[in-house]
Write a protein that holds these residues in place. Structure first.
Motif: not given
Length: 378
Positions: A204-212, A232-240, A253-258, A271-275
């Protein structure tokens, strides 16, 4: 260890220890490089533990914890029966035992072979495999296996030198049948210093972006399309989380290229694997339905959907390479899943067929969902 703890001369002479290793004396020389009469108590306990399931409990396999537990059970029983003192018991439990590197006995595709043997031992039992003279035809394609081994050796050594990555693995499946054509569980099976005997394709290993793609497929099943736009903009996902990211459990989260792409279609985001878009797609698809989709494709290692957070789409859960490869095969097969298969035919010594492969396909994704989910570059 006194005759495998059962007081039988036959047990000493004929007990199986995996492969063509029989008897305590041969096992002692193969595993430790010494005679049985020179073994320590802990070494002897390991040898007493192995005959119960020599393939499953092999010190060169994936079930080292089970072997350790079995060894400790042997020592505990010996202590209960007064064969050893409590002091000897405690000392043997703490002793660090080193097994010799497994000899290359001409075995081909060792990780695949031991994987098959372990599965068949569970199904038919050790005695049947040992005594019934079964003729087993597997799915392995030897030419592909050799190519896979060469690739893993070449790039595995490069990764070790460049990234300090000690191991690598590969699975090759035919998505039309589910047949496992090649399985390489490490850079070198016989390199025990780097856990070469451990089959990483079953770990068992974390699959990373392959799970997308699984999450995007769940979204497409709900009616979203490749042309659906998310931001695809800076987003805070926790309302607290308070402004400035000072709250509890903030998640931005951030994208791989910042960078941030702004409005982007699901097709381009995958296709671009954007987080950031991927996390938003998980929100749209829903955690529960995303996990159901992943399970339908063959990922069995994920549990109750309430245990996971938004990082799941970025590989926050765990899966095996074998199951990930099988699940990706669904995308390449118009949404049809064929479970991983490793046996074509099994016959007994008299020629009677005990098992014969029969396809068991199931449509787990709509045909129009599969190809658009398969644009991920991983």
């Amino acid at each position: 260890i006194s005759a495998c703890l059962v007081g039988s001369e036959m047990c000493i002479r004929d007990s199986p220890y995996g492969g063509n290793i029989y008897g305590i004396e041969e096992a002692a020389r193969v595993f430790y490089g010494k005679s049985a009469q020179d073994l320590s108590l802990a070494e002897s306990a390991y040898l007493a533990a192995l005959p119960q399931a020599p393939t499953y409990l092999s010190p060169y396999g994936n079930n080292l914890e089970a072997l350790e537990n079995r060894k400790n059970a042997v020592l505990r029983k010996m202590n209960e029966l007064k064969f050893i003192t409590t002091e000897e018991y405690d000392k043997a439990r703490q002793e660090e035992v080193l097994f010799l590197k497994p000899e290359n006995r001409g075995i081909k595709a060792p990780h695949f072979v031991f994987f098959v043997l372990e599965q068949l031992e569970k199904k038919y039992g050790r005695e049947t495999l040992r005594n019934e003279g079964l003729r087993i035809v597997t799915t392995l394609d030897w030419e592909l296996q050799q190519q896979a081994e060469d690739i893993i050796t070449r790039y595995g050594n490069q990764n070790r030198a460049s990234y300090n990555a000690d191991n690598a693995g590969m699975v090759v499946l035919d998505p039309k049948t589910g047949d496992i054509l090649a399985m390489v569980g490490s850079v070198d099976y016989f390199d025990t210093e780097n856990q070469g005997n451990f089959n990483v394709t079953l770990a068992k290993r974390q699959p990373g972006s392959a799970f997308k793609p699984f999450v995007y497929a769940a979204a497409f099943n709900k009616g979203y399309t490749p042309e659906t736009v998310v931001f695809d903009l800076p987003t805070e996902f926790n309302v607290n989380c308070s402004p400035g990211g000072l709250g509890r459990d903030c998640y931005s989260p951030t994208n791989y290229d910042g960078s941030f792409a702004g409005p982007i279609t699901l097709r381009s985001a995958l296709a671009q694997s954007r987080n950031i878009p991927a996390v938003k797609v998980l929100y749209l698809a829903g955690m529960r339905d995303s996990l159901i989709t992943a399970r339908n494709l063959g990922i069995s290692t994920l549990e109750d959907y309430r245990r996971y957070g938004l990082t799941l789409v970025l590989g926050g859960g765990e899966a095996t390479l074998l199951e990930m490869t099988s699940a990706y095969g669904v995308f390449a097969n118009d949404g049809v899943r064929n479970p991983p298969n490793y046996i074509l035919e099994i016959k007994n010594s008299s020629g009677k067929t005990l098992e014969e492969y029969k396809r068991n396909p199931s449509q787990v994704l709509p045909p129009n969902t599969a190809p658009v989910s398969y644009t991920h570059p991983t």
